[in-house]
Design a protein around this motif. Structure first.
Motif, PDB file in Angstrom:
ATOM      1  N   PRO A   4      -0.084  -0.257 -18.400  1.00  0.00           N
ATOM      2  CA  PRO A   4      -0.051  -0.287 -19.695  1.00  0.00           C
ATOM      3  C   PRO A   4       0.925  -1.416 -20.302  1.00  0.00           C
ATOM      4  CG  PRO A   4       1.037   1.639 -18.939  1.00  0.00           C
ATOM      5  CD  PRO A   4       0.256   1.036 -17.796  1.00  0.00           C
ATOM      6  N   PHE A   5       0.789  -1.996 -21.359  1.00  0.00           N
ATOM      7  CA  PHE A   5       1.568  -3.061 -22.016  1.00  0.00           C
ATOM      8  C   PHE A   5       2.841  -2.360 -22.599  1.00  0.00           C
ATOM      9  CE2 PHE A   5       2.945  -5.809 -25.527  1.00  0.00           C
ATOM     10  CZ  PHE A   5       3.432  -6.939 -24.676  1.00  0.00           C
ATOM     11  N   LEU A   6       4.160  -2.716 -22.260  1.00  0.00           N
ATOM     12  CA  LEU A   6       5.265  -1.910 -22.622  1.00  0.00           C
ATOM     13  C   LEU A   6       5.768  -3.171 -23.634  1.00  0.00           C
ATOM     14  CD1 LEU A   6       6.143   0.215 -19.747  1.00  0.00           C
ATOM     15  CD2 LEU A   6       5.205   1.063 -21.916  1.00  0.00           C
ATOM     16  N   PHE A   7       5.916  -3.124 -24.885  1.00  0.00           N
ATOM     17  CA  PHE A   7       6.426  -4.045 -25.980  1.00  0.00           C
ATOM     18  C   PHE A   7       7.850  -4.191 -25.721  1.00  0.00           C
ATOM     19  CE2 PHE A   7       7.618  -5.832 -29.959  1.00  0.00           C
ATOM     20  CZ  PHE A   7       7.301  -7.360 -29.632  1.00  0.00           C
ATOM     21  N   PRO A   8       8.392  -3.206 -25.746  1.00  0.00           N
ATOM     22  CA  PRO A   8      10.065  -3.422 -25.496  1.00  0.00           C
ATOM     23  C   PRO A   8      10.301  -4.230 -24.469  1.00  0.00           C
ATOM     24  CG  PRO A   8       9.691  -1.277 -26.522  1.00  0.00           C
ATOM     25  CD  PRO A   8       8.126  -2.117 -25.966  1.00  0.00           C
ATOM     26  N   GLN A   9       9.939  -3.734 -23.171  1.00  0.00           N
ATOM     27  CA  GLN A   9      10.152  -4.161 -22.012  1.00  0.00           C
ATOM     28  C   GLN A   9       9.724  -5.857 -21.913  1.00  0.00           C
ATOM     29  OE1 GLN A   9       9.077  -1.317 -22.430  1.00  0.00           O
ATOM     30  NE2 GLN A   9       9.595   0.140 -20.968  1.00  0.00           N
ATOM     31  N   TRP A  10       8.636  -6.052 -22.511  1.00  0.00           N
ATOM     32  CA  TRP A  10       8.115  -7.578 -22.533  1.00  0.00           C
ATOM     33  C   TRP A  10       9.197  -8.337 -23.320  1.00  0.00           C
ATOM     34  CZ3 TRP A  10       7.057 -10.648 -26.633  1.00  0.00           C
ATOM     35  CH2 TRP A  10       6.291 -11.846 -26.333  1.00  0.00           C
ATOM     36  N   MET A  11       9.432  -7.835 -24.681  1.00  0.00           N
ATOM     37  CA  MET A  11      10.420  -8.649 -25.370  1.00  0.00           C
ATOM     38  C   MET A  11      11.902  -8.781 -24.981  1.00  0.00           C
ATOM     39  SD  MET A  11      11.145  -8.200 -29.484  1.00  0.00           S
ATOM     40  CE  MET A  11      12.199  -6.560 -29.347  1.00  0.00           C
ATOM     41  N   LYS A  12      12.245  -7.727 -24.204  1.00  0.00           N
ATOM     42  CA  LYS A  12      13.331  -8.179 -23.182  1.00  0.00           C
ATOM     43  C   LYS A  12      13.648  -8.949 -22.326  1.00  0.00           C
ATOM     44  CE  LYS A  12      17.102  -5.289 -20.958  1.00  0.00           C
ATOM     45  NZ  LYS A  12      17.107  -6.308 -19.886  1.00  0.00           N
ATOM     46  N   ALA A  13      12.365  -9.095 -21.542  1.00  0.00           N
ATOM     47  CA  ALA A  13      12.309  -9.899 -20.555  1.00  0.00           C
ATOM     48  C   ALA A  13      11.988 -11.579 -21.144  1.00  0.00           C
ATOM     49  CB  ALA A  13      11.041  -9.716 -19.617  1.00  0.00           C
ATOM     50  N   GLN A  14      11.336 -11.791 -22.260  1.00  0.00           N
ATOM     51  CA  GLN A  14      11.061 -12.826 -22.793  1.00  0.00           C
ATOM     52  C   GLN A  14      12.357 -13.363 -23.421  1.00  0.00           C
ATOM     53  OE1 GLN A  14       8.315 -14.447 -21.451  1.00  0.00           O
ATOM     54  NE2 GLN A  14       7.719 -12.485 -20.767  1.00  0.00           N
ATOM     55  N   SER A  15      13.037 -12.439 -24.197  1.00  0.00           N
ATOM     56  CA  SER A  15      14.162 -13.048 -24.782  1.00  0.00           C
ATOM     57  C   SER A  15      15.295 -13.349 -23.779  1.00  0.00           C
ATOM     58  CB  SER A  15      14.949 -11.592 -25.604  1.00  0.00           C
ATOM     59  OG  SER A  15      13.996 -11.588 -26.612  1.00  0.00           O
ATOM     60  N   GLY A 280      -8.924  -9.989 -27.468  1.00  0.00           N
ATOM     61  CA  GLY A 280      -8.763  -8.699 -26.763  1.00  0.00           C
ATOM     62  C   GLY A 280      -7.440  -8.039 -26.245  1.00  0.00           C
ATOM     63  N   SER A 281      -7.158  -7.511 -25.109  1.00  0.00           N
ATOM     64  CA  SER A 281      -6.074  -7.009 -24.884  1.00  0.00           C
ATOM     65  C   SER A 281      -4.928  -7.961 -24.354  1.00  0.00           C
ATOM     66  CB  SER A 281      -6.219  -6.162 -23.587  1.00  0.00           C
ATOM     67  OG  SER A 281      -6.770  -6.700 -22.392  1.00  0.00           O
ATOM     68  N   LYS A 282      -5.383  -9.270 -24.177  1.00  0.00           N
ATOM     69  CA  LYS A 282      -4.353 -10.419 -23.818  1.00  0.00           C
ATOM     70  C   LYS A 282      -3.616 -10.784 -24.987  1.00  0.00           C
ATOM     71  CE  LYS A 282      -5.450 -13.449 -20.873  1.00  0.00           C
ATOM     72  NZ  LYS A 282      -6.523 -14.805 -20.173  1.00  0.00           N
ATOM     73  N   ALA A 283      -3.661 -10.174 -25.980  1.00  0.00           N
ATOM     74  CA  ALA A 283      -3.090 -10.763 -27.375  1.00  0.00           C
ATOM     75  C   ALA A 283      -2.294  -9.593 -27.871  1.00  0.00           C
ATOM     76  CB  ALA A 283      -4.089 -11.247 -28.403  1.00  0.00           C
ATOM     77  N   GLN A 284      -1.922  -8.543 -26.943  1.00  0.00           N
ATOM     78  CA  GLN A 284      -1.215  -7.441 -27.368  1.00  0.00           C
ATOM     79  C   GLN A 284       0.149  -7.771 -27.989  1.00  0.00           C
ATOM     80  OE1 GLN A 284      -2.687  -4.741 -28.123  1.00  0.00           O
ATOM     81  NE2 GLN A 284      -0.610  -3.626 -28.951  1.00  0.00           N
TER      82      GLN A 284
END
Length: 298
Positions: A4-15, A280-284
């Motif tokens: 599953p896509f976890l946005f908080p973790q994604w944003m932390k990693a990209q930041s 699709g899901s790639k743009a989450q």
């Protein structure tokens, strides 16, 4: 079973990726002229939401194949250099005359006014130096340079700022306010999305859908900024609250009212997310960033 896509973790990693890239690609503090390079880093590394790099990285994830991390990082730093320079100049006494940015003294207060002018000049030049050094298809590199130049110039951010200054104390039409903010704020946000799409080698139809997304997102960003300027305090904002009203600047709140502005932000978020259906899901991550923009301060 997909993860599953976890946005908080994604944003932390990209930041964190953005901060690392900034540290790597900006000139070091000890390089002469030392004071100027210290001030450039103060401006560019002084925190912030990093929305533009996040949009660029999220768009890069739409690619069908693995991309060069170096190209994405370079583009992210370049657009953040332009954004940082715009804030430094925006805060100057001759412009908005502000003492606070991102919860810290503005560059002209932490250093001096002349240094702040040079910081803006040097960060702008640095952005294009970084883009010119990207190792990629020459046509891609040219597109990146051209896109950022247009977005930051008289037909984009700088032009929008000029209209903003000319509009102080005046009553303007809603469509003129939207045009001003499409240039002042929306142009760089749209550019971040386009740059990510160009690096990802997306086709013309895909880039067109991303244009719809980024234009709606850019306008939503400014509408929410106007709402926060009217409703939040300086500590929450990290900059002086109520500045627009104090300077008699036209905003969505002063022109149309708070209820209209809040409803408009929600409508724009729906337009932005609807434009991403083809991905699709790639743009989450892009969908979550639209929600983040609209829900700032809540």
């Amino acid at each position: 079973m997909s993860t599953p896509f976890l946005f908080p973790q994604w944003m932390k990693a990209q930041s964190e990726r953005t901060e690392s890239a900034l540290d790597r690609l900006l000139d070091p503090n000890k390089l002469p002229p030392i004071r100027l390079h210290q001030a450039m880093r103060y401006a560019a590394q002084g925190g912030g939401k990093r929305i533009r790099p996040l949009l660029l990285y999220a768009t890069g994830e739409l690619a069908e194949c693995e991309l060069s991390r170096d190209a994405l990082d370079a583009a992210a730093v370049a657009i953040e250099c332009i954004h940082a320079y715009s804030l430094v100049h925006d805060d100057l006494p001759s412009m908005d005359n502000d003492d606070l940015r991102r919860g810290r003294p503005t560059v002209h207060k932490a250093f001096d006014e002349a240094t702040a002018l040079l910081v803006g000049d040097a960060l702008q030049s640095k952005a294009f130096e970084i883009l010119a050094a990207i190792e990629c298809d020459p046509l891609v590199r040219l597109d990146l340079i051209h896109s950022l130049a247009v977005a930051s110039g008289s037909r984009g951010m700088a032009g929008g700022q000029a209209i903003d200054l000319e509009s102080v104390g005046k009553t303007i039409e809603l469509q003129d306010l939207q045009q001003m903010h499409a240039m002042k704020t929306g142009a760089l946000l749209s550019c971040a999305v386009r740059m990510g799409g160009v690096i990802a080698h997306l086709n013309a139809a895909q880039l067109e859908q991303l244009t719809i997304y980024s234009q709606a997102l850019g306008l939503a960003f400014q509408v929410v900024d106007d709402i926060l300027d009217a409703t939040a305090d300086s500590q929450t904002l990290g900059k002086t609250a109520g500045k627009d009203a104090a300077q008699d600047k036209p905003t969505y709140v002063t022109l149309m009212g708070l209820d209209y502005a809040q409803q408009k932000a929600l409508e724009l978020e729906k337009i932005a997310t609807a434009s991403l259906e083809c991905f699709g899901s790639k743009a989450q991550a892009l969908r979550e960033l639209a929600l983040l923009v609209v829900n700032r301060g809540k």
